[in-house]
Enzyme design. Structure first.
Site, PDB file in Angstrom:
ATOM      1  N   GLU A   1       0.386  -1.470   0.301  1.00  0.00           N
ATOM      2  CA  GLU A   1       0.176  -0.506  -0.555  1.00  0.00           C
ATOM      3  C   GLU A   1       1.087   1.054   0.388  1.00  0.00           C
ATOM      4  O   GLU A   1       0.795   2.567   0.204  1.00  0.00           O
ATOM      5  CB  GLU A   1      -1.001  -0.472   1.306  1.00  0.00           C
ATOM      6  CG  GLU A   1      -1.545  -1.171   0.751  1.00  0.00           C
ATOM      7  CD  GLU A   1      -2.847  -0.979   0.797  1.00  0.00           C
ATOM      8  OE1 GLU A   1      -3.748   0.045   0.679  1.00  0.00           O
ATOM      9  OE2 GLU A   1      -3.866  -2.160  -0.378  1.00  0.00           O
TER      10      GLU A   1
ATOM     11  N   HIS B   1      -4.238   1.583   7.633  1.00  0.00           N
ATOM     12  CA  HIS B   1      -2.238   2.145   7.144  1.00  0.00           C
ATOM     13  C   HIS B   1      -2.468   2.472   8.288  1.00  0.00           C
ATOM     14  O   HIS B   1      -2.773   3.174   8.954  1.00  0.00           O
ATOM     15  CB  HIS B   1      -2.326   3.180   6.449  1.00  0.00           C
ATOM     16  CG  HIS B   1      -2.907   3.119   4.988  1.00  0.00           C
ATOM     17  ND1 HIS B   1      -3.736   3.364   3.747  1.00  0.00           N
ATOM     18  CD2 HIS B   1      -2.530   1.701   4.141  1.00  0.00           C
ATOM     19  CE1 HIS B   1      -4.399   2.942   2.755  1.00  0.00           C
ATOM     20  NE2 HIS B   1      -3.882   1.913   3.158  1.00  0.00           N
TER      21      HIS B   1
ATOM     22  N   CYS C   1      -2.704  11.360   3.365  1.00  0.00           N
ATOM     23  CA  CYS C   1      -2.977  10.366   2.725  1.00  0.00           C
ATOM     24  C   CYS C   1      -3.408  10.864   1.892  1.00  0.00           C
ATOM     25  O   CYS C   1      -2.965  10.926   0.116  1.00  0.00           O
ATOM     26  CB  CYS C   1      -4.741   9.959   3.070  1.00  0.00           C
ATOM     27  SG  CYS C   1      -5.057   9.316   4.202  1.00  0.00           S
TER      28      CYS C   1
HETATM   29  O1  SUG Z   1      -7.684   2.330   0.614  1.00  0.00           O
HETATM   30  N1  SUG Z   1     -10.487   4.956   0.361  1.00  0.00           N
HETATM   31  C1  SUG Z   1      -8.982   4.567   0.614  1.00  0.00           C
HETATM   32  C2  SUG Z   1      -8.553   6.087   1.799  1.00  0.00           C
HETATM   33  C3  SUG Z   1      -6.864   5.983   1.994  1.00  0.00           C
HETATM   34  C4  SUG Z   1      -6.768   6.212   2.467  1.00  0.00           C
HETATM   35  N2  SUG Z   1      -5.137   6.855   2.263  1.00  0.00           N
HETATM   36  C5  SUG Z   1      -4.202   6.430   3.971  1.00  0.00           C
HETATM   37  N3  SUG Z   1      -4.497   6.685   4.757  1.00  0.00           N
HETATM   38  N4  SUG Z   1      -2.696   7.091   3.101  1.00  0.00           N
HETATM   39  C6  SUG Z   1      -8.758   3.167   0.952  1.00  0.00           C
HETATM   40  O2  SUG Z   1      -9.552   2.545   2.132  1.00  0.00           O
HETATM   41  C7  SUG Z   1     -12.946   4.787   0.100  1.00  0.00           C
HETATM   42  C8  SUG Z   1     -12.954   4.635  -1.442  1.00  0.00           C
HETATM   43  C9  SUG Z   1     -14.594   4.958  -1.608  1.00  0.00           C
HETATM   44  O3  SUG Z   1     -15.742   3.875  -0.635  1.00  0.00           O
HETATM   45  O4  SUG Z   1     -15.701   5.207  -2.698  1.00  0.00           O
HETATM   46  C10 SUG Z   1     -11.717   4.301  -0.045  1.00  0.00           C
HETATM   47  O5  SUG Z   1     -10.798   3.590  -1.157  1.00  0.00           O
END
Ligand code: SUG
Length: 446
Positions: free
Chosen positions: A174, A250, A369
């Site tokens: 990730e 994460h 993020c």
């Molecule tokens: O991968 N949300 C992302 C958020 C990522 C956050 N990134 C970090 N913490 N670096 C995920 O969970 C939600 C999309 C939706 O529900 O349409 C989403 O993919």
């Protein structure tokens, strides 16, 4: 050598919506079905980077991806005109349509892992796009991500690009969200902390029970190997399974590091002391750990406020600024911790700046993020291709571009609208012109 960190923020794409796609991400799961405002989301992101640029921090941008990803739907057997593909997917597999519409590439902390040249044996900056294989909507990102990074960091004398790891659970990767580089200052050789949720081969089987662990030890080790990092430069630490089960999908939702400072929650690492000891053994400068105990901030408060998904930025006088999401102000314990524990404590954090990124936060994406950190020397900065480093003119053009093309209302039911797909293509074609990126999208490559 003057090394400087540049934060490359992901521009929020025109299909930003709340589809509840991310299992184990509490915000994404709880906001499913809400009407999103893509225009506001993109403008919130642009406001964040403009104000950071105005405060003297170097800022770059990365473009959103082509969504809906009709190519992915075609690979899954939907045929006919674009409108027909969308209509059939909406009718027969609405969950697939939602996945191919996600604007998740905005969270560029998951785009790649980056190693600065000062740490790499060949003296180049190394990039590995994250395979993001743990969810279908994010697995669609790495091909275009790799193309975008290769087009911006094109100069082979300065930059090295590696393939994403094999997209299989053992190598679930990730990206930078689980990677922290610690060093006295950006130009000093660094120690790389890779945080993983589970071990694929062997291990003692201790892992989260409720929610998936997205990063494996084997993936982190492979990225470090690709970038040429040795044992003396790396620490691999397991994330606390309790944290993942509380919604910390994460490591960057529970810890943030910058320079010699590691700000972390007591439950961030399974072996807290072992992790700190391993870092101290390897670092040339003293580590400055800033620990937040569970009595001060519970795991639930940490997840709801995204306190640790802050950007920790170095100021010219050596102090640091913590850029926190607005949600931190809404939780009393968190706000108190910021004032009494972090600002008043013996550590370099001297200022807290609050940013409103609520549209992204509702999908589980805070200030940290939204950005990929790339530490570059002056010569490497000069070798960047395209027009991706933010200045007032570029900011103004991007705001006008968003205002011209983005909707202010998008519900999951709107995703099948063929007009949304064509509006997005028009917008992205114009954007590659603004950013001078050449052809990076499938529709441009033919
Ligand atoms: O991968 N949300 C992302 C958020 C990522 C956050 N990134 C970090 N913490 N670096 C995920 O969970 C939600 C999309 C939706 O529900 O349409 C989403 O993919």
């Amino acid at each position: 050598m003057s090394m400087r960190e540049i934060n490359f923020d992901g521009l929020v794409g025109p299909t930003h919506n709340y589809s509840g796609l991310a299992h184990g991400n509490v915000a994404s799961m709880s906001h499913e079905g809400l009407v999103a405002n893509p225009r506001e989301a993109a403008l919130q992101g642009l406001e964040k980077i403009k104000s950071l640029m105005d405060s003297g921090y170097a800022q770059g941008v990365l473009p959103p991806q082509q969504r809906p990803d009709l190519g992915a739907l075609r690979e899954l057997g939907f045929a006919g005109s674009d409108a027909r593909v969308l209509a059939r997917a909406a009718d027969e597999a609405p969950q697939l349509l939602r996945a191919v519409c996600s604007a998740s590439s905005m969270w560029t902390a998951n785009a790649a892992t980056v190693t600065p040249s000062v740490d790499a044996p060949d003296g180049r900056v190394h990039f590995t796009p994250a395979n993001l294989q743990s969810s279908f909507h994010r697995y669609l990102e790495p091909t275009t991500t790799g193309r975008v990074l290769a087009s911006i960091f094109a100069d082979e004398a300065c930059f090295a690009h590696h393939p994403a790891l094999p997209a299989t659970p053992a190598f679930s990767d990730e990206g930078a969200a689980n990677h922290t580089r610690l060093a006295g200052e950006h130009g000093e050789p660094g120690v790389h902390l890779y945080v993983y949720g589970r071990q694929a081969f062997g291990g003692d089987g201790i892992a989260p029970r409720r929610y998936p662990a997205r990063q494996t030890l084997e993936a982190s080790q492979a990225v470090a190997r690709q970038h040429g990092l040795g044992d003396a430069q790396t620490v691999f630490a397991q994330q606390h399974p309790e944290a993942i089960d509380a919604g910390v999908f994460h490591n960057d939702v529970i810890a943030v590091g910058n320079g010699p400072v590691l700000l972390y929650h007591e439950r961030a690492f399974r072996d807290e002391q072992g992790t700190l000891d391993a870092l101290r053994e390897r670092m040339a400068s003293p580590l400055i750990p800033v620990r937040v105990p569970v009595e001060a901030v519970s795991l639930d408060d940490a997840v709801a406020s995204y306190l640790f998904n802050s950007q920790l930025l170095t100021n010219p006088d050596g102090t640091m600024t913590l850029v926190v999401p607005g949600e931190c102000q809404e939780r009393e314990a968190v706000w108190r911790c910021l004032q009494d524990h972090l600002l008043a404590g013996h550590n370099p954090i001297s200022e807290v700046v609050v940013k409103d990124v609520k549209q992204s936060m509702r999908n589980g994406g805070g200030p940290a993020c939204l950005r990929l950190r790339v530490a570059l020397s002056e010569a490497e900065r000069a070798a960047i291709s395209g027009r991706v480093l933010l200045d007032d003119a570029l900011h103004g053009e991007l705001v006008a571009w968003v205002e011209r093309h983005y909707r202010d209302r998008l519900a999951p039911a709107d995703l099948a609208d063929p007009a949304l797909a064509s509006e997005t293509l028009t917008a992205l074609d114009e954007l590659t012109g603004i950013l001078r990126l050449g052809s990076v999208y499938p529709f441009q490559l033919g």
